[in-house]
Design an enzyme around this catalytic site. Structure first.
Site, PDB file in Angstrom:
ATOM      1  N   ASP A 161       0.937  -1.161  -0.097  1.00 34.32           N
ATOM      2  CA  ASP A 161       0.362  -0.098  -0.283  1.00 34.32           C
ATOM      3  C   ASP A 161       0.933   1.302   0.191  1.00 34.32           C
ATOM      4  OD1 ASP A 161      -2.534   1.352   0.279  1.00 34.32           O
ATOM      5  OD2 ASP A 161      -2.458   1.326   2.474  1.00 34.32           O
ATOM      6  N   GLU A 199      -1.519   6.137  -9.104  1.00 32.11           N
ATOM      7  CA  GLU A 199      -2.572   7.044  -8.397  1.00 32.11           C
ATOM      8  C   GLU A 199      -2.230   8.306  -9.106  1.00 32.11           C
ATOM      9  OE1 GLU A 199      -2.898   7.267  -4.204  1.00 32.11           O
ATOM     10  OE2 GLU A 199      -3.696   9.149  -4.406  1.00 32.11           O
ATOM     11  N   GLY A 208      -8.898   5.461   1.071  1.00 31.42           N
ATOM     12  CA  GLY A 208      -9.705   6.543   2.156  1.00 31.42           C
ATOM     13  C   GLY A 208     -11.137   6.294   2.429  1.00 31.42           C
ATOM     14  N   ILE A 255      -9.598  -0.245   3.002  1.00 37.34           N
ATOM     15  CA  ILE A 255     -10.148  -0.029   4.477  1.00 37.34           C
ATOM     16  C   ILE A 255      -8.924  -0.128   5.417  1.00 37.34           C
ATOM     17  CG2 ILE A 255     -11.864  -0.880   6.139  1.00 37.34           C
ATOM     18  CD1 ILE A 255     -13.514  -1.757   3.283  1.00 37.34           C
ATOM     19  N   ASP A 256      -8.764   0.706   6.179  1.00 33.73           N
ATOM     20  CA  ASP A 256      -7.800   0.544   7.399  1.00 33.73           C
ATOM     21  C   ASP A 256      -8.252   1.054   8.499  1.00 33.73           C
ATOM     22  OD1 ASP A 256      -5.674   0.211   9.087  1.00 33.73           O
ATOM     23  OD2 ASP A 256      -4.260   1.454   8.001  1.00 33.73           O
TER      24      ASP A 256
HETATM   25  P1  13P Z   1      -9.053   4.641   5.204  1.00 33.34           P
HETATM   26  O1  13P Z   1      -8.204   5.488   6.341  1.00 33.34           O
HETATM   27  O2  13P Z   1     -10.408   5.301   5.332  1.00 33.34           O
HETATM   28  O3  13P Z   1      -9.250   3.337   6.081  1.00 33.34           O
HETATM   29  O4  13P Z   1      -8.153   4.507   4.104  1.00 33.34           O
HETATM   30  C1  13P Z   1      -7.272   3.352   4.062  1.00 33.34           C
HETATM   31  C2  13P Z   1      -6.258   3.272   2.972  1.00 33.34           C
HETATM   32  O5  13P Z   1      -6.735   4.242   1.982  1.00 33.34           O
HETATM   33  C3  13P Z   1      -5.214   2.566   2.716  1.00 33.34           C
HETATM   34  O6  13P Z   1      -4.367   2.787   1.664  1.00 33.34           O
HETATM   35  O1  G3H Z   2      -3.205   4.824   3.651  1.00 36.72           O
HETATM   36  C1  G3H Z   2      -2.843   4.546   4.713  1.00 36.72           C
HETATM   37  C2  G3H Z   2      -3.250   3.369   5.424  1.00 36.72           C
HETATM   38  O2  G3H Z   2      -4.047   3.627   6.290  1.00 36.72           O
HETATM   39  C3  G3H Z   2      -1.913   2.973   6.299  1.00 36.72           C
HETATM   40  O3  G3H Z   2      -1.602   3.652   7.312  1.00 36.72           O
HETATM   41  O4  G3H Z   2       0.865   4.295   7.069  1.00 36.72           O
HETATM   42  O5  G3H Z   2      -0.178   4.361   9.237  1.00 36.72           O
HETATM   43  O6  G3H Z   2       0.229   2.023   8.352  1.00 36.72           O
HETATM   44  P1  G3H Z   2      -0.014   3.697   8.033  1.00 36.72           P
HETATM   45 ZN    ZN Z   3      -4.682   4.734   0.838  1.00 39.53          ZN
END
Ligand code: 13P
Ligand code: G3H
Ligand code: ZN
Length: 311
Positions: free
Chosen positions: A82, A134, A214, A257-258
């Site tokens: 990611d 992106e 996001g 989704i994170d």
């Molecule tokens: P959220 O913060 O909305 O979960 O987005 C996660 C994301 O885009 C990871 O790349």
């Molecule tokens: O897009 C970001 C993800 O939520 C990952 O978050 O870089 O804090 O692990 P992080």
């Molecule tokens: Zn992201």
């Protein structure tokens, strides 16, 4: 079953009008909660790892956790980097067993983004790995890159054909008003996504998978549980689920989704400690935390992504 790429998943998702969930992982309980949910719903999965997650848990622990999940569930799972910031981190993940990488050149100029993305695509494709690029910048925080709402920029649809054609990317993340983190809109602010931009991108890139970052909906139940049990995240606001469901039916084939996972996990832990202040065995508080992840992911697979039964 070995790790798979997202090629087949995206083709079926595009044709079937649903999206694949791309969930961020950084420990065993998160991997287990997600994959147990997907097993029960018979859903394909993308498990994704940020640079921060790789630093926290170490590359090989994460690869082996995901491999263990495949052994356990026999589901088609892709392992994805990611927000890869440069060629080196993408190469390291490609060489280290990932089946998909994102090169996030969105902070660069259009030309530099294209050059960087093409370099990653050329290397990845030579190893059978797929690449997400992106265009446009989301607001929010990811790996200490903090993009303010004022500096966020929507994707310009007139750039997408040249970008995809000249780089050879397999999927494209676009910015239509979603943002990273749990505070996506100000209280009282109207929640708006630019579906007109998505439609124009879709028109210009027929049969091409689009990615939404996001995309947590910041489910009120978990926010309330956190706030009721000693936390203070009163103003957390996410993307309404009906908007995500609409996106999942379009060319959007991957929804990231994170934050929702973080909130579900933390809600479980906070609630447990308030009820059991004497507990100190991690298994006691991580068991309900993992159960929350599973419940959340089942909900996403069925009611937001529509990918249940599609493994
Ligand atoms: P959220 O913060 O909305 O979960 O987005 C996660 C994301 O885009 C990871 O790349
Ligand atoms: O897009 C970001 C993800 O939520 C990952 O978050 O870089 O804090 O692990 P992080
Ligand atoms: Zn992201």
């Amino acid at each position: 079953m070995p790790l798979v790429t997202t090629k087949e998943m995206f083709k079926k998702a595009y044709e079937g009008g649903y999206a694949i969930g791309a969930f961020n992982v950084n420990n065993m309980e998160i991997v287990q909660g997600i994959t147990e949910a997907a097993k029960e719903e018979n859903a394909p999965l993308i498990l994704q790892v940020s640079a921060g997650a790789r630093k926290y848990a170490k590359h090989s622990y994460l690869v082996h956790l995901v491999q263990a999940a495949i052994e356990d569930t026999e589901l088609p799972i892709a392992l994805h980097l990611d927000h890869g910031a440069d060629f080196e981190v993408c190469k390291s993940c490609i060489d280290g067993g990932f089946t998909s990488v994102m090169i996030d050149g969105s902070h660069h100029s259009f030309k530099d983004n294209m050059e960087l993305t093409k370099r990653v695509v050329d290397y990845a494709h030579s190893k059978g790995v797929v690449v997400e690029g992106e265009l446009g910048q989301l607001a929010g925080i990811e790996d200490n890159v903090n993009v303010s709402a004022e500096n966020a920029s929507y994707t310009q649809p007139e750039q997408v054909e040249e970008f995809v054609k000249s780089t050879g990317v397999d999927s494209l993340a676009i910015a239509i008003g979603t943002s990273h983190g749990a505070f996506k809109f100000k209280p009282g602010q109207k929640t708006q996504l630019r579906f007109d931009i998505l439609e124009e991108v879709e028109r210009r890139l027929p049969n091409f998978p689009i990615v939404l970052h996001g995309a947590s909906s910041v489910i009120p139940k978990y926010v309330e549980t956190i706030n009721k049990n000693g936390g203070n995240i009163a103003d957390a606001i996410g993307i309404p689920e009906d908007m995500l469901r609409e996106a999942a039916k379009s060319a959007v084939c991957k929804i990231n989704i994170d934050s929702d996972l973080r909130l579900a996990l933390t809600a479980g832990i906070r609630e447990h400690f308030v009820a059991h202040p004497d507990h100190f065995d991690p298994r006691q508080y991580l068991t309900p935390a993992r159960a929350n992840i599973k419940e959340l992911v089942k909900h996403k697979l069925v009611y937001v992504l529509g990918c249940n039964g599609k493994a």
